[in-house]
Design a protein around this motif. Structure first.
Motif, mmCIF file in Angstrom:
data_model
loop_
_atom_site.group_PDB
_atom_site.id
_atom_site.type_symbol
_atom_site.label_atom_id
_atom_site.label_comp_id
_atom_site.label_asym_id
_atom_site.label_seq_id
_atom_site.Cartn_x
_atom_site.Cartn_y
_atom_site.Cartn_z
ATOM 1 N N LEU A 174 27.284 -38.852 -18.093
ATOM 2 C CA LEU A 174 27.132 -38.938 -16.649
ATOM 3 C C LEU A 174 26.033 -37.974 -16.208
ATOM 4 N N GLU A 175 24.834 -38.512 -16.022
ATOM 5 C CA GLU A 175 23.685 -37.677 -15.671
ATOM 6 C C GLU A 175 23.667 -37.431 -14.167
ATOM 7 N N CYS A 176 23.658 -36.151 -13.798
ATOM 8 C CA CYS A 176 23.713 -35.763 -12.390
ATOM 9 C C CYS A 176 22.495 -34.909 -12.054
ATOM 10 N N PHE A 177 21.682 -35.422 -11.149
ATOM 11 C CA PHE A 177 20.452 -34.753 -10.728
ATOM 12 C C PHE A 177 20.658 -33.936 -9.460
ATOM 13 N N ASP A 178 21.834 -34.067 -8.843
ATOM 14 C CA ASP A 178 22.164 -33.285 -7.658
ATOM 15 C C ASP A 178 23.672 -33.305 -7.476
ATOM 16 N N THR A 179 24.155 -32.465 -6.550
ATOM 17 C CA THR A 179 25.601 -32.256 -6.446
ATOM 18 C C THR A 179 26.340 -33.491 -5.936
ATOM 19 N N GLY A 180 25.709 -34.279 -5.064
ATOM 20 C CA GLY A 180 26.370 -35.484 -4.578
ATOM 21 C C GLY A 180 26.638 -36.484 -5.689
ATOM 22 N N GLN A 181 25.830 -36.446 -6.732
ATOM 23 C CA GLN A 181 26.041 -37.359 -7.846
ATOM 24 C C GLN A 181 27.282 -36.976 -8.648
ATOM 25 N N ILE A 182 27.632 -35.705 -8.652
ATOM 26 C CA ILE A 182 28.903 -35.295 -9.269
ATOM 27 C C ILE A 182 30.063 -35.903 -8.490
ATOM 28 N N ARG A 183 29.960 -35.894 -7.163
ATOM 29 C CA ARG A 183 31.021 -36.499 -6.348
ATOM 30 C C ARG A 183 31.199 -37.966 -6.710
ATOM 31 N N PHE A 184 30.092 -38.684 -6.876
ATOM 32 C CA PHE A 184 30.220 -40.106 -7.200
ATOM 33 C C PHE A 184 30.717 -40.312 -8.624
ATOM 34 N N ALA A 185 30.293 -39.459 -9.552
ATOM 35 C CA ALA A 185 30.808 -39.557 -10.920
ATOM 36 C C ALA A 185 32.324 -39.399 -10.931
ATOM 37 N N LYS A 186 32.825 -38.468 -10.150
ATOM 38 C CA LYS A 186 34.284 -38.290 -10.076
ATOM 39 C C LYS A 186 34.957 -39.507 -9.436
ATOM 40 N N GLN A 187 34.270 -40.163 -8.527
ATOM 41 C CA GLN A 187 34.817 -41.395 -7.949
ATOM 42 C C GLN A 187 34.931 -42.483 -9.015
ATOM 43 N N LEU A 188 33.907 -42.609 -9.873
ATOM 44 C CA LEU A 188 33.990 -43.570 -10.976
ATOM 45 C C LEU A 188 35.182 -43.263 -11.879
ATOM 46 N N ILE A 189 35.403 -41.975 -12.146
ATOM 47 C CA ILE A 189 36.549 -41.562 -12.966
ATOM 48 C C ILE A 189 37.847 -41.965 -12.277
ATOM 49 N N ASN A 190 37.950 -41.674 -10.970
ATOM 50 C CA ASN A 190 39.168 -41.991 -10.216
ATOM 51 C C ASN A 190 39.435 -43.489 -10.159
ATOM 52 N N GLU A 191 38.376 -44.291 -10.207
ATOM 53 C CA GLU A 191 38.532 -45.745 -10.169
ATOM 54 C C GLU A 191 38.812 -46.338 -11.549
ATOM 55 N N GLY A 192 38.928 -45.482 -12.565
ATOM 56 C CA GLY A 192 39.269 -45.954 -13.905
ATOM 57 C C GLY A 192 38.107 -46.562 -14.665
ATOM 58 N N LEU A 193 36.870 -46.252 -14.260
ATOM 59 C CA LEU A 193 35.704 -46.842 -14.906
ATOM 60 C C LEU A 193 35.124 -45.966 -16.013
ATOM 61 N N ILE A 194 35.683 -44.789 -16.213
ATOM 62 C CA ILE A 194 35.247 -43.881 -17.269
ATOM 63 C C ILE A 194 36.448 -43.560 -18.149
ATOM 64 N N ASP A 195 36.368 -43.907 -19.422
ATOM 65 C CA ASP A 195 37.480 -43.688 -20.345
ATOM 66 C C ASP A 195 37.388 -42.313 -21.004
ATOM 67 N N GLY A 196 38.549 -41.768 -21.351
ATOM 68 C CA GLY A 196 38.585 -40.508 -22.101
ATOM 69 C C GLY A 196 38.119 -39.330 -21.276
ATOM 70 N N ASP A 197 37.894 -38.205 -21.948
ATOM 71 C CA ASP A 197 37.386 -37.021 -21.265
ATOM 72 C C ASP A 197 35.930 -37.257 -20.883
ATOM 73 N N PRO A 198 35.587 -37.091 -19.597
ATOM 74 C CA PRO A 198 34.217 -37.396 -19.177
ATOM 75 C C PRO A 198 33.202 -36.421 -19.765
ATOM 76 N N MET A 199 31.965 -36.896 -19.874
ATOM 77 C CA MET A 199 30.858 -36.128 -20.448
ATOM 78 C C MET A 199 29.741 -36.074 -19.407
ATOM 79 N N PHE A 200 29.450 -34.876 -18.904
ATOM 80 C CA PHE A 200 28.446 -34.685 -17.860
ATOM 81 C C PHE A 200 27.180 -34.060 -18.430
ATOM 82 N N GLN A 201 26.043 -34.427 -17.839
ATOM 83 C CA GLN A 201 24.764 -33.782 -18.120
ATOM 84 C C GLN A 201 24.143 -33.381 -16.779
ATOM 85 N N PHE A 202 23.927 -32.065 -16.587
ATOM 86 C CA PHE A 202 23.285 -31.572 -15.374
ATOM 87 C C PHE A 202 21.778 -31.522 -15.596
ATOM 88 N N CYS A 203 21.045 -32.277 -14.792
ATOM 89 C CA CYS A 203 19.589 -32.413 -14.936
ATOM 90 C C CYS A 203 18.941 -31.528 -13.870
#
Length: 297
Positions: A162-191
């Motif tokens: 989950l590549e995040c170029f700004d803080t709002g993208q972390i919010r959306f990544a967590k939304q994807l997780i909450n919606e069940g679209l990311i399996d397992g422990d999530p993997m983030f990359q801060f760009c």
């Protein structure tokens, strides 16, 4: 601080860097060889874009990805493959009609962005978690497109980074997780440090780290001269690291680097801070990746 650090090497990228350094790989053979060079220097993961062999410009041709993947997998050097799924997202408004794209615009659908991932099943692929002002252009990733792309990645069994170029993208990544679209422990990359996204500094990295779920794996990178300072900072804050010619062309001021040299420098920093690089197999086990032949570890 973790005892074992994942080193990703982004070996070529998509930017106009081939005329700035002879070390930026262009052909599939050069890209595969550079990924293997990085692995031998200590890289855990090779992050792969492809380029037009004739022009050196960004390409989306699946057959170029095929050749890179086959060459790396057939080598006697183990490395986790991470294929870009960012695809075409560049939007430059036309001077004549701002409602249409001008020269340099390159847009792909979620299905087109996913095509190399679905065909060649790398262990990891990127998922850029939002749109951003990327220098003088806009990178476009609407939320509905990202949801569809996340579904396609999930169906393929590939681990999304989950590549995040700004803080709002972390919010959306967590939304994807909450919606069940990311399996397992999530993997983030801060760009970090890309104009005009998140700053490459300790304060920003710490803030982003503290905003992700507790069960997350995370890494960070900085571009240009901030590449190695962000390596050290990420290790100290408990993360993993990324280096490579996609993000930085220099070993030190005025000295052009190879991917292997940048990895070696990252290894030195890791070891001086009391950690060691993680092996590809250790990363597969920790991240819950499929093996290179398509089966989950």
């Amino acid at each position: 601080m973790q005892k074992k650090i994942i080193i990703s090497c982004a070996v070529t990228g998509a930017g106009a860097t081939t005329k700035k350094s002879p070390h930026v790989p262009v052909t599939p053979k050069e890209i595969a060889d550079s990924a293997i060079e990085a692995a031998k220097a200590g890289a855990t993961i090779a992050h792969v874009h492809v380029r037009d062999p004739k022009t050196g410009d960004l390409s989306h041709d699946p057959e170029l990805f095929r050749e890179v993947v086959e060459r790396v997998r057939e080598s006697d050097t183990d490395v986790v493959l991470n294929i870009t799924a960012g695809g075409g997202g560049d939007w430059i408004p036309s001077d004549e009609d701002p409602a249409t794209g001008g020269p340099g615009t390159d847009i792909q659908t979620p299905e087109q962005r996913h095509e190399p991932v679905g065909k060649f099943l790398p262990e990891i692929c990127t998922l850029d978690c939002g749109s951003v002002n990327f220098g003088e252009q806009v990178y476009i990733s609407p939320t509905d497109w990202l949801r569809e792309q996340a579904r396609l990645i999930q169906q393929s069994g590939v681990k999304p980074e989950l590549e995040c170029f700004d803080t709002g993208q972390i919010r959306f990544a967590k939304q994807l997780i909450n919606e069940g679209l990311i399996d397992g422990d999530p993997m983030f990359q801060f760009c970090l440090g890309i104009p005009w996204g998140a700053d490459a500094d300790a304060e920003t990295m710490l803030y982003m780290r503290d905003k992700i779920p507790e069960n997350s794996h995370w890494a960070a990178f900085g571009i240009g001269r901030m590449q190695m300072p962000m390596v050290a900072q990420s290790i100290l804050l408990g993360g993993h690291v990324r280096v490579g010619l996609e993000d930085n062309l220099y070993l030190k001021k005025g000295v052009l680097a190879t991917n292997g040299q940048l990895v070696e420098k990252a290894v030195s920093i890791i070891e001086h801070l009391g950690s060691v690089p993680m092996t590809p197999q250790e990363a597969r086990e920790q991240l819950g990746l499929r093996n290179p032949h398509g089966k989950a570890e």
